[in-house]
Enzyme design. Structure first.
Site, PDB file in Angstrom:
ATOM      1  N   GLY A  93      72.435 -97.956  19.059  1.00  0.00           N
ATOM      2  CA  GLY A  93      71.738 -96.763  19.548  1.00  0.00           C
ATOM      3  C   GLY A  93      70.707 -97.229  20.567  1.00  0.00           C
ATOM      4  N   ALA A  94      70.946 -96.845  21.833  1.00  0.00           N
ATOM      5  CA  ALA A  94      70.010 -97.259  22.891  1.00  0.00           C
ATOM      6  C   ALA A  94      69.202 -96.060  23.372  1.00  0.00           C
ATOM      7  CB  ALA A  94      70.784 -97.898  24.050  1.00  0.00           C
ATOM      8  N   GLY A  95      68.960 -95.141  22.466  1.00  0.00           N
ATOM      9  CA  GLY A  95      68.138 -93.966  22.798  1.00  0.00           C
ATOM     10  C   GLY A  95      66.670 -94.316  22.666  1.00  0.00           C
TER      11      GLY A  95
ATOM     12  N   ASP B  34      75.361 -98.896  22.582  1.00  0.00           N
ATOM     13  CA  ASP B  34      75.395 -97.429  22.543  1.00  0.00           C
ATOM     14  C   ASP B  34      76.798 -96.990  22.942  1.00  0.00           C
ATOM     15  OD1 ASP B  34      72.909 -95.193  22.564  1.00  0.00           O
ATOM     16  OD2 ASP B  34      74.768 -94.476  23.456  1.00  0.00           O
TER      17      ASP B  34
ATOM     18  N   VAL C 119      67.791 -96.634  10.282  1.00  0.00           N
ATOM     19  CA  VAL C 119      66.678 -95.839  10.812  1.00  0.00           C
ATOM     20  C   VAL C 119      67.069 -94.366  10.996  1.00  0.00           C
ATOM     21  CG1 VAL C 119      64.952 -95.708  12.673  1.00  0.00           C
ATOM     22  CG2 VAL C 119      65.951 -97.907  12.082  1.00  0.00           C
TER      23      VAL C 119
ATOM     24  N   ASN D  70      68.138 -90.617  10.680  1.00  0.00           N
ATOM     25  CA  ASN D  70      67.813 -89.594   9.670  1.00  0.00           C
ATOM     26  C   ASN D  70      68.997 -88.686   9.357  1.00  0.00           C
ATOM     27  OD1 ASN D  70      65.036 -89.819   8.824  1.00  0.00           O
ATOM     28  ND2 ASN D  70      64.486 -89.491  10.964  1.00  0.00           N
TER      29      ASN D  70
ATOM     30  N   ARG E  50      51.200 -93.399   9.578  1.00  0.00           N
ATOM     31  CA  ARG E  50      50.619 -92.074   9.870  1.00  0.00           C
ATOM     32  C   ARG E  50      49.440 -91.796   8.941  1.00  0.00           C
ATOM     33  NH1 ARG E  50      56.652 -89.620  10.930  1.00  0.00           N
ATOM     34  NH2 ARG E  50      56.589 -90.025  13.171  1.00  0.00           N
TER      35      ARG E  50
ATOM     36  N   HIS F 183      62.001 -89.965   2.595  1.00  0.00           N
ATOM     37  CA  HIS F 183      61.414 -89.783   3.919  1.00  0.00           C
ATOM     38  C   HIS F 183      61.573 -88.314   4.319  1.00  0.00           C
ATOM     39  CE1 HIS F 183      59.935 -90.832   7.795  1.00  0.00           C
ATOM     40  NE2 HIS F 183      61.062 -90.665   8.428  1.00  0.00           N
TER      41      HIS F 183
HETATM   42  N1  APR Z   1      77.690 -95.235  18.649  1.00  0.00           N
HETATM   43  C1  APR Z   1      76.628 -95.741  19.312  1.00  0.00           C
HETATM   44  N2  APR Z   1      75.592 -94.980  19.712  1.00  0.00           N
HETATM   45  C2  APR Z   1      75.635 -93.675  19.447  1.00  0.00           C
HETATM   46  C3  APR Z   1      76.715 -93.077  18.749  1.00  0.00           C
HETATM   47  C4  APR Z   1      77.769 -93.921  18.344  1.00  0.00           C
HETATM   48  N3  APR Z   1      78.830 -93.450  17.687  1.00  0.00           N
HETATM   49  N4  APR Z   1      76.464 -91.760  18.644  1.00  0.00           N
HETATM   50  C5  APR Z   1      75.275 -91.534  19.224  1.00  0.00           C
HETATM   51  N5  APR Z   1      74.774 -92.680  19.720  1.00  0.00           N
HETATM   52  C6  APR Z   1      73.542 -92.897  20.480  1.00  0.00           C
HETATM   53  C7  APR Z   1      73.310 -91.825  21.532  1.00  0.00           C
HETATM   54  O1  APR Z   1      74.156 -92.011  22.671  1.00  0.00           O
HETATM   55  C8  APR Z   1      71.829 -92.022  21.848  1.00  0.00           C
HETATM   56  O2  APR Z   1      71.641 -92.890  22.956  1.00  0.00           O
HETATM   57  O3  APR Z   1      72.393 -92.834  19.677  1.00  0.00           O
HETATM   58  C9  APR Z   1      71.286 -92.668  20.557  1.00  0.00           C
HETATM   59  C10 APR Z   1      70.227 -91.826  19.873  1.00  0.00           C
HETATM   60  O4  APR Z   1      69.134 -91.774  20.719  1.00  0.00           O
HETATM   61  P1  APR Z   1      68.179 -90.504  20.868  1.00  0.00           P
HETATM   62  O5  APR Z   1      69.010 -89.281  21.043  1.00  0.00           O
HETATM   63  O6  APR Z   1      67.153 -90.837  21.885  1.00  0.00           O
HETATM   64  O7  APR Z   1      67.511 -90.389  19.419  1.00  0.00           O
HETATM   65  P2  APR Z   1      66.279 -91.273  18.858  1.00  0.00           P
HETATM   66  O8  APR Z   1      65.020 -90.570  19.124  1.00  0.00           O
HETATM   67  O9  APR Z   1      66.454 -92.661  19.287  1.00  0.00           O
HETATM   68  O10 APR Z   1      66.545 -91.150  17.285  1.00  0.00           O
HETATM   69  C11 APR Z   1      67.655 -91.788  16.685  1.00  0.00           C
HETATM   70  O11 APR Z   1      66.514 -92.264  14.650  1.00  0.00           O
HETATM   71  O12 APR Z   1      64.400 -91.673  13.937  1.00  0.00           O
HETATM   72  C12 APR Z   1      65.752 -91.369  13.872  1.00  0.00           C
HETATM   73  O13 APR Z   1      65.788 -88.971  13.504  1.00  0.00           O
HETATM   74  C13 APR Z   1      66.046 -90.001  14.428  1.00  0.00           C
HETATM   75  O14 APR Z   1      68.301 -89.876  13.620  1.00  0.00           O
HETATM   76  C14 APR Z   1      67.504 -90.120  14.757  1.00  0.00           C
HETATM   77  C15 APR Z   1      67.637 -91.587  15.184  1.00  0.00           C
END
Ligand code: APR
Length: 310
Positions: free
Chosen positions: A11-13, A35, A120, A122, A153, A177
């Site tokens: 996950g590179a979000g 990602d 991590v 949710n 927090r 959580h």
């Molecule tokens: N494989 C790899 N990456 C994926 C996949 C997958 N199958 N499906 C989704 N993703 C990636 C998305 O492309 C996105 O870049 O996961 C990333 C999630 O990033 P954000 O949408 O920015 O979410 P973020 O704020 O990072 O939160 C991610 O962590 O804290 C928890 O509740 C939050 O469940 C959420 C997770």
């Protein structure tokens, strides 16, 4: 053998990329950022690498949409999945995220069968269960990040309340959580002094309440996503405790087998983290009121778990 460790962040979000960034600045691990979105992990990894020339760390982050580069990781961090939007609870994410977490867990552990996995995504406790079930790893190697964040927090609000350094504030948080989490004022201190000696019951209740809703407070400001700076730092604290074998005692989500009177459930408890992952769960005696609150929190976790189709 190289002293550097290898950490994969799936996950590179917001959370994943920030996590890779903080890890890179620490300079003890090679980081692989994965990602599903073509170009996203590659672009963010390059950007983080180039920041190293300015801040002074080595450019050792690689981005990829495949898992090949992740092979042999010591730790795998799973952040893939949707974040919540305003009005959503973490539990509303369960169906979408269980599929994502199951798929990325399978792909990641196929390359790194000996890794310790930090979850991590949710709803945290239920997603830990998905990873635990998918990997069939011992509980020592599947741990969830939640308590450090909840405690951070709590500690922040307590520091503001008393006008003292956050460094001197400890915060003890148990449970799932979610908004039923159980901050324990009796075990939360300022330089060892229980906060119950320093703050009125009304103010503590208000701070506990704000802590329980700490994630939602941020979501209501951001509107398009959820918190990521503090969550990422919390993940890195766990990763560091594991790969550097620090034996830190940190609140994490662990698979319980009778501790705190709970079994067959992921729940936040004080954990000793070291090279083997979860090395020990520390138990403390709870008052009747605290036990009731923990039971309520565990019931909420079980309800979410019931929505997961394992
Ligand atoms: N494989 C790899 N990456 C994926 C996949 C997958 N199958 N499906 C989704 N993703 C990636 C998305 O492309 C996105 O870049 O996961 C990333 C999630 O990033 P954000 O949408 O920015 O979410 P973020 O704020 O990072 O939160 C991610 O962590 O804290 C928890 O509740 C939050 O469940 C959420 C997770």
């Amino acid at each position: 053998m190289s002293q550097r460790r290898k950490v994969t962040v799936v996950g590179a979000g917001n959370v994943g990329a920030t996590c890779a960034q903080v890890l890179a600045t620490r300079d003890y691990a090679d980081v692989v950022l994965v990602d599903i979105k073509e170009g996203l992990p590659e672009g963010k990894a390059l950007d983080i690498d180039q920041m190293g020339a300015v801040l002074g760390y080595e450019p050792n982050v690689v981005g990829s949409t495949s898992y090949d580069a992740t092979a042999g990781s010591d730790v795998v961090v799973i952040t893939a999945g949707l974040p919540r939007s305003p009005g959503m609870s973490r539990d509303d994410l369960v169906t979408t995220n269980e599929n994502i977490v199951g798929a990325v867990t399978r792909a990641a552990v196929a390359e790194s069968p000996d890794a310790i996995v930090v979850v991590v995504t949710n709803p945290l406790d239920a997603m830990c269960h998905v990873t635990f079930d998918t990997t069939q790893f011992p509980r020592q190697r599947v741990i969830g990040m939640a308590g450090i964040l909840d405690s951070a927090r709590f500690r922040t609000f307590l520091a503001w309340e008393l006008g003292v350094s956050v460094r001197d504030v400890t915060g003890f948080v148990l449970g799932g959580h979610g908004d039923t989490m159980v901050p324990l004022p009796r075990y939360s201190t300022v330089a060892g002094i229980p906060i119950t000696e320093l703050i009125s019951k009304e103010r503590i209740d208000a701070i506990v309440d704000r802590t329980r809703n700490g994630g939602a407070e941020i979501v209501s400001f951001l509107k398009t996503g959820s918190a990521y700076y503090a969550p990422s730092a919390a993940v890195v604290q766990m990763v560091a405790a594991i790969v550097r074998d620090k034996k830190r005692v940190l609140p994490c989500a662990a698979w319980l087998e009778g501790e705190y009177g709970l079994s067959g459930i992921y729940c936040g408890v004080p954990c000793k983290l070291g090279r083997k992952g979860l090395e020990q769960i520390l138990e403390v005696k709870l008052s009747a009121e605290e036990r009731t609150a923990l039971k309520k929190s565990a019931d909420a976790v079980k309800e979410t778990m019931a929505a997961v189709k394992l």
